[in-house]
Scaffold this active site. Structure first.
Site, PDB file in Angstrom:
ATOM      1  N   CYS A 123       0.807  -1.227   0.000  1.00  0.00           N
ATOM      2  CA  CYS A 123       0.000   0.000   0.000  1.00  0.00           C
ATOM      3  C   CYS A 123       0.837   1.272   0.000  1.00  0.00           C
ATOM      4  O   CYS A 123       0.559   2.205  -0.763  1.00  0.00           O
ATOM      5  CB  CYS A 123      -0.976  -0.014   1.180  1.00  0.00           C
ATOM      6  SG  CYS A 123      -0.240  -0.501   2.740  1.00  0.00           S
ATOM      7  N   GLN A 150       1.311   5.033   9.105  1.00  0.00           N
ATOM      8  CA  GLN A 150       0.302   4.140   8.559  1.00  0.00           C
ATOM      9  C   GLN A 150      -0.891   3.971   9.497  1.00  0.00           C
ATOM     10  O   GLN A 150      -0.745   3.775  10.697  1.00  0.00           O
ATOM     11  CB  GLN A 150       0.951   2.790   8.227  1.00  0.00           C
ATOM     12  CG  GLN A 150       2.008   2.942   7.146  1.00  0.00           C
ATOM     13  CD  GLN A 150       2.680   1.639   6.756  1.00  0.00           C
ATOM     14  OE1 GLN A 150       3.889   1.593   6.545  1.00  0.00           O
ATOM     15  NE2 GLN A 150       1.928   0.561   6.617  1.00  0.00           N
ATOM     16  N   LYS A 232       9.919  -4.022   1.818  1.00  0.00           N
ATOM     17  CA  LYS A 232       9.089  -4.005   0.613  1.00  0.00           C
ATOM     18  C   LYS A 232       9.278  -2.721  -0.189  1.00  0.00           C
ATOM     19  O   LYS A 232       9.125  -2.716  -1.412  1.00  0.00           O
ATOM     20  CB  LYS A 232       7.604  -4.138   0.987  1.00  0.00           C
ATOM     21  CG  LYS A 232       7.211  -5.481   1.564  1.00  0.00           C
ATOM     22  CD  LYS A 232       5.762  -5.455   2.038  1.00  0.00           C
ATOM     23  CE  LYS A 232       5.358  -6.751   2.715  1.00  0.00           C
ATOM     24  NZ  LYS A 232       3.978  -6.676   3.258  1.00  0.00           N
ATOM     25  N   ARG A 255       3.130   2.887  12.789  1.00  0.00           N
ATOM     26  CA  ARG A 255       1.668   2.838  12.902  1.00  0.00           C
ATOM     27  C   ARG A 255       1.220   4.018  13.742  1.00  0.00           C
ATOM     28  O   ARG A 255       1.733   4.247  14.842  1.00  0.00           O
ATOM     29  CB  ARG A 255       1.226   1.538  13.562  1.00  0.00           C
ATOM     30  CG  ARG A 255      -0.285   1.318  13.548  1.00  0.00           C
ATOM     31  CD  ARG A 255      -0.773   0.907  12.178  1.00  0.00           C
ATOM     32  NE  ARG A 255      -0.290  -0.419  11.797  1.00  0.00           N
ATOM     33  CZ  ARG A 255      -0.326  -0.886  10.551  1.00  0.00           C
ATOM     34  NH1 ARG A 255      -0.804  -0.127   9.562  1.00  0.00           N
ATOM     35  NH2 ARG A 255       0.114  -2.095  10.267  1.00  0.00           N
ATOM     36  N   HIS A 262      -2.841   6.167   4.613  1.00  0.00           N
ATOM     37  CA  HIS A 262      -1.429   6.168   4.992  1.00  0.00           C
ATOM     38  C   HIS A 262      -0.786   7.474   4.522  1.00  0.00           C
ATOM     39  O   HIS A 262      -1.075   7.975   3.437  1.00  0.00           O
ATOM     40  CB  HIS A 262      -0.692   4.998   4.349  1.00  0.00           C
ATOM     41  CG  HIS A 262      -1.064   3.655   4.899  1.00  0.00           C
ATOM     42  ND1 HIS A 262      -1.818   3.488   6.032  1.00  0.00           N
ATOM     43  CD2 HIS A 262      -0.756   2.402   4.451  1.00  0.00           C
ATOM     44  CE1 HIS A 262      -1.968   2.196   6.268  1.00  0.00           C
ATOM     45  NE2 HIS A 262      -1.350   1.523   5.319  1.00  0.00           N
TER      46      HIS A 262
END
Length: 359
Positions: A123, A150, A232, A255, A262
């Site tokens: 994402c 996020q 990632k 987070r 996000h």
């Protein structure tokens, strides 16, 4: 008539996908078959053309009869069902929002002729590429540091509910102090801190308080010192862009207590000093969804927050300016709805492209 199967359509990403497909009138010219891992025989969504009964999501014979399978069920499901289908000779199109197949050579994050496995990207990677597509296309990016903020929804529905439960508990214990004119902010802070550190604070899913706090760790640990979510960033970006010389992308994923959307703070190293107005023009013309936000307080508060972006396809980019460390360094901030561009919308668009190709 083409037959398209849908699995995981009631989950968070699946629900957003279904909403977008209904909104855009995508359910046409093919038979939709809905599957369930827990409610086989139940009532399927009425989308016009399709079987009214939910099918068993683990029925390989039935799945093998489909031309296209769209799954938002998650990586565990993919790991079980996908190899069985391919090993049995199924040659249909597999479209997946989970990460299980992303880095396989035979999978593509996006679209390529001859490929039959289409996997949605991470994402934050998807949203960063949407925001900076024009700048990446220019070829002037040497590396990117993406510090992500996020939302709870990135972890799942249970986590969203837990965040609200945490907020509610903090609000409940704070009422007396908030209603006492003689109380101080220090009194309030001490009370909230005790609550956050208490044994009765709801943190079963997150493992730590998120409301009134943050969590600078997402996903599992890697040998590099990164978390898998951070890893990632580079591997998926370069696979999507098919770079000959990899562009390093790194940072820390955090987070935060947003429900949805996000955000990312970006540090960008260019290969040369480019005037800021040219950079702005590259970014703004990258795609039709990027919205350049003026670097001032009022525009930032109005357009560059999760609250402003939630539920929209807009990808605003703001706080854009050169950094003091050198004229080839940029910083910017971007926000995007990760359940749309980060998950459901690419799946929806790839499905429509494949249907158009097969029709």
């Amino acid at each position: 008539m083409l037959r398209v199967g849908f699995i995981g359509w009631r989950g968070m990403v699946g629900s957003v996908l279904m909403g977008r497909m209904r909104e855009e009138h995508d359910f046409k010219d093919y038979e939709a078959v809905f599957f369930s891992t827990s409610d086989t025989g139940g009532k399927a969504p009425d989308v016009g053309i399709g079987d009214p009964v939910l099918k068993d999501a683990y029925n390989i014979d039935l799945l093998s009869s489909l031309d296209i399978i769209v799954t938002c069920q998650g990586g565990d499901y993919t790991k079980v069902v996908y190899p069985k289908l391919r090993n049995d000779g199924w040659n249909g199109y597999w479209i997946d929002s989970a990460s299980a197949l992303r880095m396989k050579d035979e999978s593509i994050i996006g679209l390529m002729s001859g490929v039959r496995d289409y996997v949605g990207g991470n994402c934050t990677v998807s949203l960063m590429l949407m925001a900076l597509s024009g700048l990446f296309a220019s070829g002037h990016i040497e590396w990117v540091s993406s510090m992500t903020y996020q939302a709870a929804s990135g972890a799942g529905a249970k986590h969203m509910k837990e965040l609200i439960a945490q907020m509610g508990q903090i609000g409940n214990v704070s009422k007396a102090i908030l209603n006492d004119p003689s109380s101080t902010a220090i009194d309030l802070d001490e009370l909230v801190t005790r609550e956050l550190r208490g044994n009765c604070f709801p943190a079963e899913n997150f493992g730590a308080p998120l409301a009134g706090s943050l969590i600078p760790w997402i996903d599992s640990a890697m040998e590099s010192g990164q978390t898998r979510e951070e890893w990632k960033g580079s591997v998926e970006t370069n696979k999507i862009l098919q770079t000959e010389k990899p562009i390093p992308v790194d940072g820390i994923c955090v987070r935060v207590g947003a429900m949805r959307c996000h955000s990312q703070g970006l540090t960008i190293k260019l290969d040369k000093d480019i005037p800021l107005d040219e950079i702005s023009d590259m970014i703004e013309k990258g795609n039709e969804w990027v919205k350049l936000v003026a670097n001032n307080r009022s525009a930032t508060l109005k357009y560059l927050t999760p609250a402003a972006v939630n539920g929209t396809l807009s990808v605003p980019v703001g706080r854009l300016h050169k950094m003091l460390i050198g004229p080839e360094y940029l910083t910017a901030f971007t926000v995007g709805d990760q359940l749309l561009w980060g998950a459901a919308e690419p799946i929806r668009r790839i499905l429509n492209i494949i249907i158009g190709h097969l029709s």
